[in-house]
Design a protein around this motif. Structure first.
Motif, PDB file in Angstrom:
ATOM      1  N   MET A 118       1.392  -1.323  -0.339  1.00  0.00           N
ATOM      2  CA  MET A 118       0.071   0.179  -0.004  1.00  0.00           C
ATOM      3  C   MET A 118       0.873   0.999  -0.150  1.00  0.00           C
ATOM      4  SD  MET A 118      -1.832   1.727   2.517  1.00  0.00           S
ATOM      5  CE  MET A 118      -0.330   1.491   3.705  1.00  0.00           C
ATOM      6  N   THR A 119       0.902   1.940  -0.689  1.00  0.00           N
ATOM      7  CA  THR A 119       1.810   3.696  -1.697  1.00  0.00           C
ATOM      8  C   THR A 119       0.512   3.746  -1.164  1.00  0.00           C
ATOM      9  OG1 THR A 119       2.928   1.911  -3.040  1.00  0.00           O
ATOM     10  CG2 THR A 119       3.157   4.445  -2.668  1.00  0.00           C
ATOM     11  N   ILE A 120       0.955   5.239  -0.317  1.00  0.00           N
ATOM     12  CA  ILE A 120      -0.134   6.162  -0.200  1.00  0.00           C
ATOM     13  C   ILE A 120      -0.103   7.493  -1.238  1.00  0.00           C
ATOM     14  CG2 ILE A 120      -0.897   8.498   0.990  1.00  0.00           C
ATOM     15  CD1 ILE A 120       0.514   6.569   3.416  1.00  0.00           C
ATOM     16  N   THR A 121      -0.904   7.525  -1.786  1.00  0.00           N
ATOM     17  CA  THR A 121      -0.373   8.593  -3.001  1.00  0.00           C
ATOM     18  C   THR A 121      -1.425  10.028  -2.585  1.00  0.00           C
ATOM     19  OG1 THR A 121      -0.842   6.789  -4.363  1.00  0.00           O
ATOM     20  CG2 THR A 121      -1.381   8.704  -5.734  1.00  0.00           C
TER      21      THR A 121
ATOM     22  N   GLN B 289      14.795  -2.189  10.661  1.00  0.00           N
ATOM     23  CA  GLN B 289      12.850  -2.778  10.888  1.00  0.00           C
ATOM     24  C   GLN B 289      13.145  -3.413  12.588  1.00  0.00           C
ATOM     25  OE1 GLN B 289      11.260  -4.457   7.944  1.00  0.00           O
ATOM     26  NE2 GLN B 289      10.207  -3.842   8.794  1.00  0.00           N
ATOM     27  N   TYR B 290      11.774  -3.067  12.931  1.00  0.00           N
ATOM     28  CA  TYR B 290      11.820  -3.710  14.821  1.00  0.00           C
ATOM     29  C   TYR B 290      10.457  -3.159  14.736  1.00  0.00           C
ATOM     30  CZ  TYR B 290      12.936   1.131  15.897  1.00  0.00           C
ATOM     31  OH  TYR B 290      12.284   2.794  15.796  1.00  0.00           O
ATOM     32  N   ARG B 291       9.838  -4.196  16.303  1.00  0.00           N
ATOM     33  CA  ARG B 291       8.820  -4.149  16.863  1.00  0.00           C
ATOM     34  C   ARG B 291       9.039  -2.867  18.461  1.00  0.00           C
ATOM     35  NH1 ARG B 291       4.596  -8.543  17.408  1.00  0.00           N
ATOM     36  NH2 ARG B 291       2.718  -6.665  17.780  1.00  0.00           N
ATOM     37  N   GLU B 292       8.523  -2.530  18.255  1.00  0.00           N
ATOM     38  CA  GLU B 292       8.344  -1.610  19.620  1.00  0.00           C
ATOM     39  C   GLU B 292       7.363  -2.126  20.633  1.00  0.00           C
ATOM     40  OE1 GLU B 292      10.339   0.687  21.649  1.00  0.00           O
ATOM     41  OE2 GLU B 292      10.831   1.918  19.953  1.00  0.00           O
ATOM     42  N   LYS B 293       7.176  -1.928  22.269  1.00  0.00           N
ATOM     43  CA  LYS B 293       6.028  -2.150  23.144  1.00  0.00           C
ATOM     44  C   LYS B 293       4.487  -1.781  22.578  1.00  0.00           C
ATOM     45  CE  LYS B 293       9.757  -1.737  27.235  1.00  0.00           C
ATOM     46  NZ  LYS B 293      10.527  -0.810  26.654  1.00  0.00           N
ATOM     47  N   ASP B 294       4.301  -0.924  22.005  1.00  0.00           N
ATOM     48  CA  ASP B 294       3.337  -0.279  21.608  1.00  0.00           C
ATOM     49  C   ASP B 294       2.535  -1.869  20.756  1.00  0.00           C
ATOM     50  OD1 ASP B 294       4.695   0.589  19.681  1.00  0.00           O
ATOM     51  OD2 ASP B 294       4.091   2.491  19.326  1.00  0.00           O
ATOM     52  N   GLY B 295       3.488  -2.308  20.423  1.00  0.00           N
ATOM     53  CA  GLY B 295       3.329  -3.695  19.101  1.00  0.00           C
ATOM     54  C   GLY B 295       3.106  -2.197  17.900  1.00  0.00           C
ATOM     55  N   GLN B 296       3.622  -1.479  17.599  1.00  0.00           N
ATOM     56  CA  GLN B 296       3.467  -1.408  16.506  1.00  0.00           C
ATOM     57  C   GLN B 296       5.178  -1.235  15.555  1.00  0.00           C
ATOM     58  OE1 GLN B 296       1.142   1.548  15.356  1.00  0.00           O
ATOM     59  NE2 GLN B 296       1.258   3.081  16.453  1.00  0.00           N
TER      60      GLN B 296
ATOM     61  N   PHE C  45       3.739   2.125  12.336  1.00  0.00           N
ATOM     62  CA  PHE C  45       3.190   1.343  10.866  1.00  0.00           C
ATOM     63  C   PHE C  45       2.548   0.219  11.574  1.00  0.00           C
ATOM     64  CE2 PHE C  45       5.696   4.030   9.341  1.00  0.00           C
ATOM     65  CZ  PHE C  45       5.759   4.021   7.902  1.00  0.00           C
ATOM     66  N   GLU C  46       1.184  -0.153  11.503  1.00  0.00           N
ATOM     67  CA  GLU C  46      -0.217  -1.787  11.996  1.00  0.00           C
ATOM     68  C   GLU C  46       0.717  -2.821  11.663  1.00  0.00           C
ATOM     69  OE1 GLU C  46      -2.081   0.182   8.046  1.00  0.00           O
ATOM     70  OE2 GLU C  46      -0.804   0.606   9.605  1.00  0.00           O
ATOM     71  N   SER C  47       1.211  -2.729  10.783  1.00  0.00           N
ATOM     72  CA  SER C  47       2.476  -4.438  10.221  1.00  0.00           C
ATOM     73  C   SER C  47       3.631  -4.229   9.886  1.00  0.00           C
ATOM     74  CB  SER C  47       1.330  -5.191   9.556  1.00  0.00           C
ATOM     75  OG  SER C  47       1.504  -4.626   7.916  1.00  0.00           O
ATOM     76  N   PRO C  48       4.175  -5.600  10.000  1.00  0.00           N
ATOM     77  CA  PRO C  48       5.537  -5.400   9.305  1.00  0.00           C
ATOM     78  C   PRO C  48       5.882  -5.033   8.005  1.00  0.00           C
ATOM     79  CG  PRO C  48       4.958  -6.926  10.058  1.00  0.00           C
ATOM     80  CD  PRO C  48       4.253  -6.299  11.209  1.00  0.00           C
ATOM     81  N   LYS C  49       4.171  -5.830   7.254  1.00  0.00           N
ATOM     82  CA  LYS C  49       4.278  -5.345   6.144  1.00  0.00           C
ATOM     83  C   LYS C  49       4.552  -3.886   5.175  1.00  0.00           C
ATOM     84  CE  LYS C  49       1.874  -7.016   1.869  1.00  0.00           C
ATOM     85  NZ  LYS C  49      -0.130  -7.285   1.942  1.00  0.00           N
ATOM     86  N   VAL C  50       3.074  -3.396   6.122  1.00  0.00           N
ATOM     87  CA  VAL C  50       3.239  -1.372   5.776  1.00  0.00           C
ATOM     88  C   VAL C  50       4.374  -1.273   6.065  1.00  0.00           C
ATOM     89  CG1 VAL C  50       1.437   0.376   6.142  1.00  0.00           C
ATOM     90  CG2 VAL C  50       0.239  -1.704   6.202  1.00  0.00           C
ATOM     91  N   ALA C  51       5.337  -1.129   7.332  1.00  0.00           N
ATOM     92  CA  ALA C  51       6.413  -0.671   7.030  1.00  0.00           C
ATOM     93  C   ALA C  51       7.588  -0.472   5.752  1.00  0.00           C
ATOM     94  CB  ALA C  51       6.963  -1.039   8.657  1.00  0.00           C
ATOM     95  N   GLY C  52       7.465  -1.708   6.314  1.00  0.00           N
ATOM     96  CA  GLY C  52       8.551  -2.286   4.563  1.00  0.00           C
ATOM     97  C   GLY C  52       8.063  -1.678   3.133  1.00  0.00           C
ATOM     98  N   GLN C  53       6.712  -1.335   2.736  1.00  0.00           N
ATOM     99  CA  GLN C  53       6.408  -0.917   1.825  1.00  0.00           C
ATOM    100  C   GLN C  53       6.697   0.060   1.946  1.00  0.00           C
ATOM    101  OE1 GLN C  53       2.213  -2.212   2.437  1.00  0.00           O
ATOM    102  NE2 GLN C  53       2.724  -3.644   0.871  1.00  0.00           N
ATOM    103  N   ALA C  54       6.680   1.095   3.320  1.00  0.00           N
ATOM    104  CA  ALA C  54       7.200   2.638   3.577  1.00  0.00           C
ATOM    105  C   ALA C  54       9.071   2.290   2.923  1.00  0.00           C
ATOM    106  CB  ALA C  54       6.748   3.191   4.586  1.00  0.00           C
TER     107      ALA C  54
END
Ligand code: TRP
Length: 437
Positions: free
Chosen positions: A1-4, A355-362, A381-390
Motif C-alpha cells: 500500500m503506497t500512499i498517494t 526494522q523493529y517492533r516496539e512495546k506499543d505493538g507497532q 506502522f500497523e504491520s511489518p508489511k506496511v512498514a516494509g512498503q514505506a
C-alpha cells in the motif's frame, strides 16, 4: 500500500458556480473518500492577488469557497484543508524555486503569454499592465505542489502546463541539491466534461454566464429559465448535441435518467418542460448542501477555526521540510554548517534501514549511518508489511518520500536532516542504477 498524495488549489477570486462544482468540488470530495489517498485542498489566496485588487472581494470569495467545499462534504478530519497564506513556507519555497527556474520557461507560460500577445496585437508596450505576479504565477503554484510532495494534482486542462513546469522545477532542484521533490502529475478527469453556461459557452466567470452553486431555488429557477435553447416548438424533435440544457442535466443525472431525457428530446419535449426537469434534478442534489452552506456562511468563525487547524496540519509537514530545504541549499547555521558537510557522502554511502517492533505493538524502522548514528526515525506502522512498503517508497523516492510518509525527523537538527536526505538520495540513486543494470 503506497500512499498517494493528491493536492489541488482553488483561487479565491469568485463565487463557486455549478461548473466548479461538477468539474472540481464534487470529484475532489469523492476522491478524498477513497482509501490510501491523502488529500490536500487549499484556498489559493496568494494567487487571487494576481487577478484581484479588491480586498473585500478576496475575503468574501475565500469564505464562500471554503463554505462550499465543506458543505459539499469535504471532511477536514480526513483531508488537509487550509488557506495558502497561512503557510508562510510556501512563499519561502517560491523563492528557492524561483532561483532554479529559467526565465525563458516562464516567458512561455500561457497566461502571461496571452497578456503579452494581446498587448502586441493592440500595438502597445508588450508588458503594459502585466505584473511580475502574473509572470511568477507558475512558480508560486510549483511551490504549492512541491511543498507537500504531491503525486497527483487534479486540475483542468488549462493547468497542465503549470504542472509540467512544477516537474521541471522539481527536477532542476533535485539535480542541484539532491532528491527532495517528487515530480507531480496532472490528473485530468476525462469523464468530467466542462459544463456549458447559460449561453452555451463554457461556464465561466469571465463570460458572465454562470449559475452560482448556492443560488436559492427561486434564483436557480430564474437562471435555468434563461438557458439558451433553439426555437423549436413543443412536439418538434430536439437535438441533444450542442444543447447546454442537456449537458448540464447529464452532469447531475444517472445514466437511466439521461437516457430518458434523450428520448424525451427525440419525442419533442417542450423546452419549458425540459427546464423544469433540469431544475428538479439539480436542486435534488444541491438542496441538502444548501442548508449546510447557509449555516456555515452565518458562522464565519467556525470556518476560520477549521482553516487554522488545517494550516497547523499543513505546517507540521511544511516547517520541517522547509528546514531540510534551507539546509540543502546552504541557508544554514554557521555553527553547524561545516559539520554537516564533513563525512556526509561517506555516511550516505553506507546508510541502511533497520526494522523493529516496539512495546506499543507497532512496527517501526530507522535509517542509520555506517557508525550506527540515527538518520531517520519512522512513525509506528500497523504491520511489518506496511512498514516494509514505506521503506520501499523511501528507497524509490529518496528524500521526497519523507514528507509523503510523514516520517518523524523533527527531533533532528537541520544539518542532520540534510544528511538524512542526502543518504536517502544516495540510496534512491543506487536503487535506480541497480534497476538499469
Ligand atoms: N492555478 C490554479 C487555478 O487557477 C489554482 C492553483 C493554485 C492550483 N495553486 C495550485 C491548482 C496548485 C493545483 C495545484 O485553477
Amino acid at each position: 500500500m503506497t500512499i498517494t498524495r493528491f493536492l489541488t488549489g482553488i483561487t479565491t477570486s469568485g463565487t463557486p458556480h455549478l461548473g466548479n462544482y461538477v468539474g472540481s468540488i464534487r470529484p475532489s470530495v469523492r476522491a478524498s473518500q477513497t482509501p490510501n489517498v491523502e488529500s490536500f485542498y487549499f484556498l489559493a489566496d496568494y494567487h487571487a492577488l494576481i487577478k484581484i485588487d479588491d480586498p473585500a472581494r478576496i475575503q468574501r470569495s475565500t469564505l464562500e469557497i471554503a463554505a462550499s467545499w465543506l458543505a459539499a462534504g469535504l471532511n477536514p478530519d480526513h483531508v488537509t484543508f487550509y488557506r495558502q497564506s497561512d503557510v508562510p513556507e510556501i512563499p519561502e519555497l517560491t523563492w528557492l524555486l524561483t532561483c532554479v527556474t529559467g526565465k525563458g520557461v516562464l516567458n512561455r507560460a500561457h497566461a502571461y503569454k496571452a497578456s503579452v500577445d494581446k498587448n502586441i496585437a493592440a500595438g502597445i508596450d508588450p508588458d503594459a499592465d502585466v505584473t511580475a505576479g502574473l509572470f511568477m504565477y507558475p512558480v508560486l503554484m510549483g511551490a504549492d505542489i512541491l511543498m507537500f510532495n504531491a503525486h497527483k494534482v487534479p486540475v483542468g486542462r488549462d493547468q497542465i502546463q503549470h504542472i509540467e513546469m512544477a516537474r521541471d522545477m522539481a527536477a532542476s532542484f533535485n539535480h542541484r541539491y539532491g532528491v527532495y521533490f517528487v515530480p507531480p502529475q496532472a490528473e485530468i478527469e476525462e469523464s468530467v466534461a466542462t459544463l456549458p453556461g447559460l449561453d452555451g459557452r463554457k461556464m465561466s466567470k469571465s463570460y458572465d454566464n454562470t449559475i452560482p452553486l448556492f443560488s436559492s431555488r427561486e434564483q436557480l429557477k430564474k437562471l435555468i429559465t434563461g438557458i439558451k435553447t433553439d426555437s423549436r416548438a413543443p412536439g418538434e424533435p430536439k437535438d441533444t448535441e450542442g444543447s447546454a440544457l442537456f449537458q448540464i442535466y447529464q452532469a447531475f443525472a444517472s445514466e437511466e435518467e439521461t437516457a430518458k431525457l434523450r428520448q424525451a428530446y427525440a419525442d419533442g419535449i417542450a423546452w419549458g418542460d425540459a427546464k423544469a426537469l433540469l431544475l428538479d434534478r439539480v436542486d435534488q442534489e444541491i438542496a441538502p448542501m444548501r442548508a449546510a452552506y447557509e449555516d456555515l456562511m452565518a458562522h464565519p468563525e467556525r470556518i476560520e477555526a477549521l482553516l487554522l487547524q488545517g494550516a497547523a496540519k499543513a505546517r507540521a509537514i511544511a516547517t520541517p521540510f522547509m528546514a531540510q530545504l534551507r539546509a540543502a541549499v546552504g541557508l544554514r547555521s554557521l555553527d553547524t554548517a561545516a559539520k554537516a558537510d564533513s563525512g556526509k557522502t561517506a555516511k550516505a554511502a553506507l546508510a541502511s534501514f533497520k526494522q523493529y517492533r516496539e512495546k506499543d505493538g507497532q512496527f517501526y524502522f530507522k535509517l542509520v549511518d555506517s557508525t550506527g548514528g540515527l538518520l531517520l526515525q519512522s512513525r509506528g506502522f500497523e504491520s511489518p508489511k506496511v512498514a516494509g512498503q514505506a521503506i520501499a517508497q523511501l528507497q524509490r523516492e529518496g528524500a521526497a518520500g519523507i514528507t509523503a510518509l510523514q516520517i518523524q525527523i523533527e527531533a533532528l537538527d537541520a544539518p542532520a536532516q540534510a544528511a538524512a536526505a542526502q543518504a536517502l538520495t544516495a540510496l534512491a540513486e543506487a536503487a535506480e542504477a541497480a534497476e538499469k543494470k
